[in-house]
Design a protein around this motif. Structure first.
Motif, short mmCIF file in Angstrom:
data_model
loop_
_atom_site.label_atom_id
_atom_site.label_comp_id
_atom_site.label_asym_id
_atom_site.label_seq_id
_atom_site.Cartn_x
_atom_site.Cartn_y
_atom_site.Cartn_z
N THR A 107 0.65 -1.17 -0.08
CA THR A 107 0.06 -0.02 0.07
C THR A 107 0.80 1.15 -0.03
O THR A 107 0.38 2.43 -0.17
N THR A 108 2.07 0.99 0.14
CA THR A 108 2.92 2.37 0.38
C THR A 108 3.87 2.67 -1.17
O THR A 108 4.44 3.51 -1.15
N THR A 109 3.40 1.95 -2.26
CA THR A 109 3.61 2.23 -3.33
C THR A 109 3.04 3.57 -3.73
O THR A 109 2.00 3.86 -3.30
N PRO A 110 3.53 4.47 -4.53
CA PRO A 110 4.68 4.27 -5.62
C PRO A 110 6.16 4.57 -4.91
O PRO A 110 7.07 4.59 -5.60
N TYR A 111 6.34 4.26 -3.58
CA TYR A 111 7.36 4.66 -2.81
C TYR A 111 7.99 3.06 -2.56
O TYR A 111 7.48 2.40 -1.78
N PRO A 112 9.11 2.83 -3.31
CA PRO A 112 9.37 1.23 -3.44
C PRO A 112 10.37 0.81 -2.42
O PRO A 112 10.40 -0.22 -2.21
N HIS A 113 10.74 1.62 -1.31
CA HIS A 113 11.73 1.12 -0.37
C HIS A 113 11.02 0.61 0.97
O HIS A 113 9.86 1.01 1.36
N ALA A 114 11.73 -0.48 1.54
CA ALA A 114 11.20 -0.96 2.62
C ALA A 114 11.91 -0.30 3.80
O ALA A 114 12.96 0.34 3.95
N PHE A 115 10.72 0.07 4.97
CA PHE A 115 11.08 0.88 5.92
C PHE A 115 10.17 0.48 7.19
O PHE A 115 9.12 -0.22 7.02
N THR A 116 10.58 0.92 8.25
CA THR A 116 9.55 0.96 9.36
C THR A 116 9.55 2.21 9.88
O THR A 116 10.65 2.96 10.11
N LEU A 117 8.58 2.70 10.28
CA LEU A 117 8.28 3.87 10.95
C LEU A 117 7.70 3.85 12.30
O LEU A 117 6.78 3.07 12.59
N HIS A 118 8.13 4.56 13.45
CA HIS A 118 7.48 4.60 14.85
C HIS A 118 7.03 6.01 15.01
O HIS A 118 7.93 7.20 14.77
N LEU A 119 5.95 6.24 15.66
CA LEU A 119 5.53 7.65 16.00
C LEU A 119 5.08 7.37 17.50
O LEU A 119 4.35 6.59 17.76
N ASP A 120 5.67 8.27 18.55
CA ASP A 120 5.71 8.24 19.90
C ASP A 120 4.95 9.59 20.10
O ASP A 120 5.72 10.58 20.03
#
Length: 295
Positions: A122-135
């Motif tokens: 669902t995060t296409t068209p951004y093709p990179h693998a990532f993890t985000l955290h928001l605190d």
């Protein structure tokens, strides 16, 4: 399908079945500070300091749903700020559901929320693998919001970011900003730069500028002074710029309720110089808002 966002004081109970990511969750610290968020966009919707009034602005006409960003509060802008790149404007993480990892009070009695977004189809068209955290943590007179990024792929991960903070004002005509006087400001539409005047700055728009090279922490504080609400002090670490935006009379987007442009100013920490992480690399940006009572 886009649906109206429920009011921030609505019940946090989910609908029957799976929890609704657009359902506001209201957390109250032991001292009375209030933090409201929703899973959609990893979005802080509201914040009231202990014993004080709401300091964030949320449009009464905002929508919420897949592909729709909430208007107001603190949207997470990542991995692209505005049109500074060839991807979707303001990135790909503010208009989809995040996972709620924690929602309650911590061992200090602070209202605390932790959310996570892991890249997938669902995060296409951004093709990179990532993890985000928001605190997000609200206690006493302060709200802290921390964005953490980890590169999960095999190629370098490059991004820009911002916490697009909508600060509530009693009147844009009377509110003033301090902390950016005399600084060089770049127009976000690419039309050039200007030197901001000395003295407190009016917040009524149209204005959409970025000030680079702001010192981290208290040395780089930007203060919104409102004659009714008091002062809201913004400090940040990890973000090299501060952006100020107000659309001005008649210039607001369609999801801003009539007259809403006179009720807020966006003062946001932004990282506009691209950050590149090697595989497994991490980056953190944090902002702290502190509420002061009227003088």
């Amino acid at each position: 399908m886009t649906e109206p966002l429920a009011r921030p004081d609505a019940s946090s109970a989910p609908h029957d079945g799976a929890p609704d990511p657009c359902r506001p969750v209201r957390l109250v610290a032991d001292d009375g500070a209030v933090l409201t968020f929703c899973a959609h966009g990893g979005h802080v919707l509201g914040w009231s300091p202990a014993g004080g009034e709401e300091r964030l602005w949320l449009s009464r006409d905002t929508g919420c749903g897949p592909g729709t960003a909430v208007r107001g509060g603190i949207p997470v802008i990542w991995p692209q700020f505005a049109a500074r790149g060839d991807g979707p404007r303001h990135g790909v993480v503010r208009d989809r559901a995040w996972e709620v990892l924690q929602a309650g009070t911590d061992d200090r009695g602070a209202a605390t929320a932790r959310l996570r977004l892991v890249s997938d189809g669902t995060t296409t068209p951004y093709p990179h693998a990532f993890t985000l955290h928001l605190d997000a943590v609200a206690v006493g007179a302060e709200l802290s919001v921390r964005l953490w990024v980890r590169s999960e792929g095999t190629a370098p991960l490059t991004f820009t970011a911002a916490l697009h903070t909508y600060l509530r004002v009693s009147s844009t005509a009377d509110a003033r900003l301090t902390g950016l006087e005399g600084r060089t400001a770049e127009a976000n539409d690419g039309s050039g730069s200007t030197v901001l005047p000395q003295g407190p700055l009016p917040v009524v728009g149209p204005v959409d500028v970025a000030v680079a090279g702001v010192e981290p922490g208290t040395q780089g504080a930007v203060v919104l002074r409102d004659p009714v609400l008091g002062a809201t002090v913004l400090t940040a670490d990890g973000f090299g710029s501060r952006v100020v935006w107000n659309p001005g009379p008649g210039g607001a987007p369609g999801d801003v309720h009539p007259g809403g442009e006179g009720e807020f100013v966006c003062v946001e920490p932004a990282q506009l110089e691209p950050v590149t992480l090697s595989p497994g690399g991490e980056w953190t940006g944090c902002q702290v808002l502190r509420a002061d009572a009227p003088a």
